[in-house]
Design a protein around this motif. Structure first.
Motif, short mmCIF file in Angstrom:
data_model
loop_
_atom_site.label_atom_id
_atom_site.label_comp_id
_atom_site.label_asym_id
_atom_site.label_seq_id
_atom_site.Cartn_x
_atom_site.Cartn_y
_atom_site.Cartn_z
N LYS A 1 25.15 63.79 -28.17
CA LYS A 1 24.18 62.75 -27.84
C LYS A 1 24.69 61.84 -26.72
O LYS A 1 23.95 61.49 -25.80
CB LYS A 1 23.86 61.93 -29.09
CG LYS A 1 22.84 60.87 -28.89
CD LYS A 1 22.59 60.11 -30.19
CE LYS A 1 21.65 58.95 -29.97
NZ LYS A 1 21.46 58.15 -31.19
N GLU A 2 25.98 61.50 -26.78
CA GLU A 2 26.57 60.64 -25.75
C GLU A 2 26.55 61.32 -24.39
O GLU A 2 26.31 60.67 -23.37
CB GLU A 2 28.01 60.28 -26.12
CG GLU A 2 28.13 59.25 -27.21
CD GLU A 2 29.57 58.88 -27.49
OE1 GLU A 2 30.42 59.02 -26.59
OE2 GLU A 2 29.83 58.44 -28.61
N ILE B 1 23.08 61.13 -22.97
CA ILE B 1 22.81 59.76 -22.50
C ILE B 1 23.48 59.52 -21.16
O ILE B 1 22.89 58.92 -20.25
CB ILE B 1 23.25 58.73 -23.56
CG1 ILE B 1 22.30 58.78 -24.76
CG2 ILE B 1 23.30 57.33 -22.97
CD1 ILE B 1 22.73 57.95 -25.93
N TYR C 1 35.98 57.41 -18.76
CA TYR C 1 35.40 58.64 -19.28
C TYR C 1 36.48 59.70 -19.47
O TYR C 1 37.45 59.75 -18.72
CB TYR C 1 34.36 59.20 -18.30
CG TYR C 1 33.03 58.48 -18.29
CD1 TYR C 1 32.52 57.83 -19.41
CD2 TYR C 1 32.25 58.48 -17.15
CE1 TYR C 1 31.30 57.20 -19.39
CE2 TYR C 1 31.02 57.84 -17.11
CZ TYR C 1 30.55 57.20 -18.23
OH TYR C 1 29.33 56.58 -18.20
N GLU D 1 33.23 63.98 -20.02
CA GLU D 1 32.24 62.93 -19.75
C GLU D 1 32.15 62.65 -18.25
O GLU D 1 31.06 62.43 -17.72
CB GLU D 1 32.61 61.65 -20.50
CG GLU D 1 32.43 61.73 -21.99
CD GLU D 1 32.98 60.52 -22.73
OE1 GLU D 1 32.54 60.28 -23.87
OE2 GLU D 1 33.85 59.82 -22.17
#
Length: 191
Positions: free
Chosen positions: A2-3, A6, A128, A132
């Protein structure tokens, strides 16, 4: 998961590198005359930002941080980006000569495209992980691609309109970019 989603949506739409952060304006305005050329430039930027995010993340985490050389991050990131752009330029010159000729001077300008360096520095600033950072790079570069292709499509349509002489050329392009930026502000409530 989910991150990561986003991060990707946030960097592509909400915090669009061109229309929200105002980075990468030079190629955005210079190469957005035809959709095909804009898509080629966007593809090159996607490749460079994605690979640069990965490589700069690795170098920062495994070389600069352990050695205490974090203060060299900007110089190291610029060198990495310059090398990647040279690779892309050589590839396009050999594999896609028409696109290479159409991009002209704007292809080497990816080296100085502040959007590419901005992503690498944002990845470090937001701490990050490497994954990420790559997702942020992909999202940011896709956002650049979306913005430049939309702008090129609009500019192709504007070419056939009756525009006042004082607004022809750069003024109407800048007004269009401003209106696009306002439209992208609508994504701010998305996340």
């Amino acid at each position: 998961m989910k991150e990561l989603l986003i991060i990707a949506i946030g960097s592509a739409l909400v915090n669009n590198v061109v229309l929200s952060q105002f980075l990468g304006i030079c190629p955005f305005l210079g190469v957005s005359k035809k959709v095909e050329t804009a898509a080629g430039m966007g593809g090159a930027v996607v490749f460079v930002i994605t690979i640069a995010s990965f490589v700069t993340g690795l170098i920062y985490k495994f070389i600069l941080t352990p050695l205490g050389f974090e203060y060299l991050q900007t110089i190291v990131f610029i060198l990495i980006i310059a090398a990647l752009v040279q690779f892309v330029e050589m590839f396009l010159k050999k594999a896609m000569p028409p696109l290479y000729n159409a991009l002209g001077v704007y292809l080497p300008l990816i080296t100085t495209n502040c959007a590419v360096l901005g992503v690498a520095l944002t990845n470090v600033q937001k701490e990050y992980t490497i994954l990420e950072g790559v997702i942020n790079g992909v999202g940011t570069s896709v956002g650049f691609l979306i913005a430049i292709v939309i702008m090129a499509g609009i500019r192709e349509k504007i070419e056939y309109n009756d525009i006042s002489e004082s607004f022809q050329g750069t003024p109407i392009v800048l007004i269009t970019a401003c209106l696009m930026a306002i439209a992208f502000c609508g994504f701010s409530g998305l996340l």
